[in-house]
Scaffold this motif. Structure first.
Motif, PDB file in Angstrom:
ATOM      1  N   ASP A   1       0.831  -1.211   0.000  1.00  0.00           N
ATOM      2  CA  ASP A   1       0.000   0.000   0.000  1.00  0.00           C
ATOM      3  C   ASP A   1       0.865   1.261   0.000  1.00  0.00           C
ATOM      4  OD1 ASP A   1      -2.704   1.313   0.473  1.00  0.00           O
ATOM      5  OD2 ASP A   1      -1.596   2.016   2.233  1.00  0.00           O
ATOM      6  N   TYR A   2       1.947   1.221   0.771  1.00  0.00           N
ATOM      7  CA  TYR A   2       2.890   2.354   0.820  1.00  0.00           C
ATOM      8  C   TYR A   2       3.493   2.615  -0.568  1.00  0.00           C
ATOM      9  CZ  TYR A   2       7.639   4.248   1.458  1.00  0.00           C
ATOM     10  OH  TYR A   2       8.809   4.964   1.341  1.00  0.00           O
ATOM     11  N   ALA A   3       3.902   1.555  -1.240  1.00  0.00           N
ATOM     12  CA  ALA A   3       4.495   1.703  -2.578  1.00  0.00           C
ATOM     13  C   ALA A   3       3.459   2.220  -3.572  1.00  0.00           C
ATOM     14  CB  ALA A   3       5.067   0.365  -3.047  1.00  0.00           C
ATOM     15  N   LEU A   4       2.223   1.716  -3.464  1.00  0.00           N
ATOM     16  CA  LEU A   4       1.160   2.174  -4.350  1.00  0.00           C
ATOM     17  C   LEU A   4       0.880   3.663  -4.145  1.00  0.00           C
ATOM     18  CD1 LEU A   4      -1.245   1.681  -6.314  1.00  0.00           C
ATOM     19  CD2 LEU A   4      -2.611   1.098  -4.287  1.00  0.00           C
ATOM     20  N   GLY A   5       0.797   4.083  -2.880  1.00  0.00           N
ATOM     21  CA  GLY A   5       0.528   5.484  -2.594  1.00  0.00           C
ATOM     22  C   GLY A   5       1.603   6.403  -3.138  1.00  0.00           C
ATOM     23  N   ASN A   6       2.857   5.995  -2.999  1.00  0.00           N
ATOM     24  CA  ASN A   6       3.965   6.798  -3.545  1.00  0.00           C
ATOM     25  C   ASN A   6       3.828   6.944  -5.060  1.00  0.00           C
ATOM     26  OD1 ASN A   6       5.087   7.184  -1.065  1.00  0.00           O
ATOM     27  ND2 ASN A   6       6.752   5.698  -1.334  1.00  0.00           N
ATOM     28  N   PHE A   7       3.490   5.839  -5.723  1.00  0.00           N
ATOM     29  CA  PHE A   7       3.377   5.890  -7.175  1.00  0.00           C
ATOM     30  C   PHE A   7       2.230   6.798  -7.615  1.00  0.00           C
ATOM     31  CE2 PHE A   7       1.009   4.270 -10.865  1.00  0.00           C
ATOM     32  CZ  PHE A   7       1.921   4.607 -11.851  1.00  0.00           C
ATOM     33  N   LEU A   8       1.066   6.635  -6.978  1.00  0.00           N
ATOM     34  CA  LEU A   8      -0.073   7.460  -7.379  1.00  0.00           C
ATOM     35  C   LEU A   8       0.217   8.942  -7.177  1.00  0.00           C
ATOM     36  CD1 LEU A   8      -3.100   5.330  -6.087  1.00  0.00           C
ATOM     37  CD2 LEU A   8      -2.298   5.600  -8.441  1.00  0.00           C
ATOM     38  N   GLN A   9       0.956   9.275  -6.125  1.00  0.00           N
ATOM     39  CA  GLN A   9       1.312  10.678  -5.912  1.00  0.00           C
ATOM     40  C   GLN A   9       2.277  11.158  -6.992  1.00  0.00           C
ATOM     41  OE1 GLN A   9      -0.184  12.609  -3.345  1.00  0.00           O
ATOM     42  NE2 GLN A   9       0.575  14.092  -4.849  1.00  0.00           N
ATOM     43  N   GLN A  10       3.251  10.297  -7.326  1.00  0.00           N
ATOM     44  CA  GLN A  10       4.169  10.619  -8.433  1.00  0.00           C
ATOM     45  C   GLN A  10       3.381  10.846  -9.725  1.00  0.00           C
ATOM     46  OE1 GLN A  10       6.910   7.212  -8.470  1.00  0.00           O
ATOM     47  NE2 GLN A  10       8.605   8.655  -8.324  1.00  0.00           N
ATOM     48  N   ALA A  11       2.454   9.950  -9.987  1.00  0.00           N
ATOM     49  CA  ALA A  11       1.678  10.044 -11.223  1.00  0.00           C
ATOM     50  C   ALA A  11       0.835  11.312 -11.249  1.00  0.00           C
ATOM     51  CB  ALA A  11       0.784   8.815 -11.366  1.00  0.00           C
ATOM     52  N   LYS A  12       0.220  11.655 -10.110  1.00  0.00           N
ATOM     53  CA  LYS A  12      -0.635  12.838 -10.087  1.00  0.00           C
ATOM     54  C   LYS A  12       0.178  14.114 -10.307  1.00  0.00           C
ATOM     55  CE  LYS A  12      -4.565  14.904  -7.805  1.00  0.00           C
ATOM     56  NZ  LYS A  12      -5.547  14.836  -6.706  1.00  0.00           N
ATOM     57  N   ASN A  13       1.429  14.099  -9.879  1.00  0.00           N
ATOM     58  CA  ASN A  13       2.295  15.269 -10.064  1.00  0.00           C
ATOM     59  C   ASN A  13       2.933  15.306 -11.449  1.00  0.00           C
ATOM     60  OD1 ASN A  13       1.740  16.003  -7.425  1.00  0.00           O
ATOM     61  ND2 ASN A  13       3.586  15.012  -6.606  1.00  0.00           N
ATOM     62  N   SER A  14       2.679  14.264 -12.255  1.00  0.00           N
ATOM     63  CA  SER A  14       3.345  14.158 -13.553  1.00  0.00           C
ATOM     64  C   SER A  14       2.524  14.816 -14.654  1.00  0.00           C
ATOM     65  CB  SER A  14       3.568  12.684 -13.902  1.00  0.00           C
ATOM     66  OG  SER A  14       2.332  12.087 -14.269  1.00  0.00           O
ATOM     67  N   SER A  15       3.116  14.905 -15.820  1.00  0.00           N
ATOM     68  CA  SER A  15       2.430  15.492 -16.969  1.00  0.00           C
ATOM     69  C   SER A  15       1.490  14.501 -17.641  1.00  0.00           C
ATOM     70  CB  SER A  15       3.465  15.992 -17.988  1.00  0.00           C
ATOM     71  OG  SER A  15       4.339  14.938 -18.363  1.00  0.00           O
ATOM     72  N   TYR A  16       1.590  13.188 -17.313  1.00  0.00           N
ATOM     73  CA  TYR A  16       0.729  12.210 -17.982  1.00  0.00           C
ATOM     74  C   TYR A  16      -0.565  11.936 -17.212  1.00  0.00           C
ATOM     75  CZ  TYR A  16       2.967   8.776 -14.794  1.00  0.00           C
ATOM     76  OH  TYR A  16       3.447   8.105 -13.696  1.00  0.00           O
ATOM     77  N   TRP A  17      -0.712  12.444 -16.008  1.00  0.00           N
ATOM     78  CA  TRP A  17      -1.892  12.165 -15.178  1.00  0.00           C
ATOM     79  C   TRP A  17      -3.190  12.597 -15.866  1.00  0.00           C
ATOM     80  CZ3 TRP A  17      -3.152   9.698 -10.655  1.00  0.00           C
ATOM     81  CH2 TRP A  17      -4.372  10.013 -10.063  1.00  0.00           C
ATOM     82  N   ASP A  18      -3.199  13.792 -16.436  1.00  0.00           N
ATOM     83  CA  ASP A  18      -4.445  14.361 -16.966  1.00  0.00           C
ATOM     84  C   ASP A  18      -4.990  13.620 -18.172  1.00  0.00           C
ATOM     85  OD1 ASP A  18      -4.539  16.285 -15.009  1.00  0.00           O
ATOM     86  OD2 ASP A  18      -3.488  17.796 -16.207  1.00  0.00           O
ATOM     87  N   ASN A  19      -4.173  12.809 -18.830  1.00  0.00           N
ATOM     88  CA  ASN A  19      -4.703  12.045 -19.963  1.00  0.00           C
ATOM     89  C   ASN A  19      -4.497  10.539 -19.774  1.00  0.00           C
ATOM     90  OD1 ASN A  19      -1.947  12.076 -20.299  1.00  0.00           O
ATOM     91  ND2 ASN A  19      -2.008  12.301 -22.530  1.00  0.00           N
TER      92      ASN A  19
END
Length: 636
Positions: free
Chosen positions: A446-464
């Motif tokens: 769960d910790y690893a998943l949360g880190n990834f989702l936060q990385q993804a949300k801060n990335s340029s690919y999240w919105d699409n």
């Protein structure tokens, strides 16, 4: 008897439980019959006076090998039951193909029992060899004519022992099932018999669902056309009777990327116990499934349901079967046809469970596995850690986004897997349990998943990009119910892009996820899937399909409490209620004919589609898809 004593609490819930021991003796006679059959059939030849010395040596070897098999299987049984809550079955055979992972798991998780079993086996071999050479057990036969006269009588007795019944069908493990508890039913037969029957079934997997009852092909086609949420669609390809056009519920100029994060062994109970705080936090930002059910209890079953939208069968998952290694529908196939880069990202060896073969043959253009990580932070028996896995995924998505490539990616985690080897100082361990435990493995995953989702949300690919986080199955399936429904309950979350928070409270199945993802991503296409697009305007189907070993269950949530219909091999269908809130299965009774027929159609349909190789979108549909897109563009 030892196993009956070990599980006395569950055994004693059966009113006439002492009779189960006698049933077990009857089942053992089947195994003894098989052991006797081969030496008995060749006896007329080897009992000839010139060959009697060979007969004696053969019997000595046969005695040692056959009894050693029985003893070894029983020695391995307690550890298997502790893991799977049932005697050794087909999983015992399948996992022999992956010695590295299995031996690593046994050594790190069951070391004491492994060593004890090996010691027991060595001692047993020594004792059996002494027994076989003892003069007291040597065959005594002075006259060939006397042996030949008694031989037909012994053959008849052996055949009777193997059949165990004078009914039309010979006995099988289901014949000895007397309770609603799968473990108790399996205890009455030997592990050797259970594995032997699994081997037999694996040779007849194409028609595995016929053991519930046969359904005519025309009736199956009519059943497909009558599915309530597919009433408004047409099926234009007679050779592929489930292929239909699905119009996306979201109209998008540029369809979204799709990322599926398949979480290893993450049952809904872990979320309820507070062991997944990151998943709980992110559940507020997307579509959260409160009543999502897995189709099975193994990873490959979850893969075929989520990635291929394929219904479960009593056979092995289609990921492993020969007729589905090419020209079998997956999300990767339909998206690759629409120009997507399709990838499978895994931290272990991608050949495990035949995944590499299935994926490369059905639309995945790239496979990333353990060999593609240059300097992982942590490596366990099952491969690199979830953090390494997600770092690789994040790196790939940034690259593909910068290259302006649409992508579909399946990410399969493995940290929450026995023997639960975890990197140090990443989480606050759960108190009262060993560090190397499922609770801490879930917290780390769960910790690893949360880190990834936060990385993804801060990335340029999240919105699409559209993300699905879903479990392949629960960690262990156990309990005294014929079908432990609550152990099929898994978490599911769709988020990313412009997805608004929503709680889905009706019963849903893993097979509903593929058509839903495509629709939310704005991908319209021809599909053979029979799951429901949950984003469409049609009423929720409110049902799930559960395959538990050889038992199939159809869960219908349209009533309160929910109804469940259970199909068993060569036995009458059963029905009951299931209280979703209390997670309580009611008393099983003979199923009404209409409900039994509906469940049988759902169970028979996937086997027929696989056997006839009809679960695929024909290439002719590509031209039709392009024509539809041109018409839509002209209309705009």
């Amino acid at each position: 008897m030892a196993l009956f004593a070990a599980y006395a609490e569950r055994i004693q819930q059966i009113p006439d439980w002492p009779l189960l021991l006698l049933t077990g003796v009857r089942a053992d006679l089947i195994v003894i019959g098989y052991m006797l059959a081969i030496p008995l059939l060749i006896a007329p030849l080897l009992l000839l006076p010139p060959l009697r010395s060979l007969w004696q040596r053969f019997l000595q070897a046969w005695l040692v090998v056959s009894l050693l098999l029985l003893f070894f299987m029983e020695a391995a049984t307690p550890a298997f039951i502790a893991q799977y809550d049932v005697r050794p079955n087909r999983l015992f055979i399948e996992y022999l193909l992956y010695p590295r992972e299995v031996l690593g798991t046994l050594w790190n998780g069951f070391r004491g029992w492994l060593l004890l079993t090996l010691l027991f086996t060595v001692v047993t071999v020594w004792l059996l060899r002494r027994l076989a050479r003892s003069q007291r057990v040597q065959p005594k036969c002075t006259r060939y004519s006397a042996a030949i006269l008694v031989w037909p009588f012994l053959v008849v007795l052996t055949v009777i022992a193997i059949r165990s019944t004078f009914d039309h069908r010979p006995a099988n493990p289901a014949f000895f099932a007397r309770t609603g508890d799968a473990l108790v039913n399996s205890l009455t037969i030997s592990s050797a018999y259970s594995v032997e029957f699994a081997l037999y079934n694996m040779q007849h997997e194409a028609s595995a669902s016929d053991q519930y009852g046969k359904v005519d092909a025309d009736d199956l086609k009519a059943f497909v056309a009558d599915i309530d949420y597919l009433q408004e669609v047409q099926f234009p390809y007679p050779e592929y009777p489930t292929v239909h056009w699905q119009q996306a519920s979201r109209d998008r100029t540029q369809p979204l990327n799709i990322v599926i994060i398949l979480q290893e062994s993450l049952g809904f109970g872990f979320y309820e116990r507070g062991l997944t705080p990151e998943l709980a936090r992110w559940s507020e930002e997307g579509w959260w499934f409160e009543q999502l059910y897995a189709t099975g209890t193994r990873s490959v079953r979850g893969i075929e349901a989520v990635v291929a939208g394929f219904l479960p069968t009593p056979a092995r998952s289609t990921v492993k079967l020969s007729l589905s290694q090419r020209n079998f529908f997956t999300l990767a196939d339909v998206l690759q046809r629409q120009g997507y880069q399709t990838e499978f990202i895994y931290g272990g060896e991608s050949h495990f469970d035949n995944m590499r073969s299935f994926f490369t043959g059905n639309g995945f253009s790239s496979i990333i596995d353990e060999n593609d990580y240059s300097a992982p932070q942590f490596v366990s028996t099952w491969g690199v850690s979830d953090e390494d896995l997600f770092n690789k995924a994040h790196e790939r998505y940034n690259e593909l986004h910068q290259q302006q490539k649409a992508f579909f990616s399946l990410v399969f985690t493995s940290s929450n897997h026995e023997p639960f080897e975890l990197p140090q100082n990443k989480i606050t361990p759960v108190s009262g349990v060993p560090l190397q435990s499922v609770e801490n493995a879930v917290k780390y995953a769960d910790y690893a998943l949360g880190n990834f989702l936060q990385q993804a949300k801060n990335s340029s690919y999240w919105d699409n990009t559209l993300f699905l986080v879903v479990a392949d199955h629960d960690n262990r399936v156990y309990g005294d119910a014929l079908v432990p429904v609550d152990k099929f309950h898994i978490p599911g979350l769709i988020l990313g892009a412009d997805i608004k928070p929503q709680r889905l409270r009706t019963i849903a199945s893993q097979v509903d996820l593929a058509p839903t993802l495509l629709s939310l991503a704005g991908v319209s296409a021809y599909l053979p899937t029979l799951g429901q697009d949950l984003s469409a305007e049609t009423a929720p189907a409110n049902r799930a399909f559960l395959q538990f070993n050889q038992t199939f269950a159809y869960l219908d949530g349209s009533t309160q409490p929910a109804k469940i219909t259970v199909l068993r091999p060569d036995a009458e269908p059963l029905a009951s209620t299931y209280d979703v809130a209390q997670r309580q299965l009611g008393e099983l009774q003979p199923a009404p004919a209409e409900e039994a027929a509906q469940a049988l159609a759902w169970a028979a349909l996937p086997s027929w589609l696989y056997r006839e190789q009809r679960y695929f979108v024909p290439l002719a549909a590509e031209d039709a898809t392009n024509q539809r897109k041109e018409v839509a563009s002209s209309a705009e």
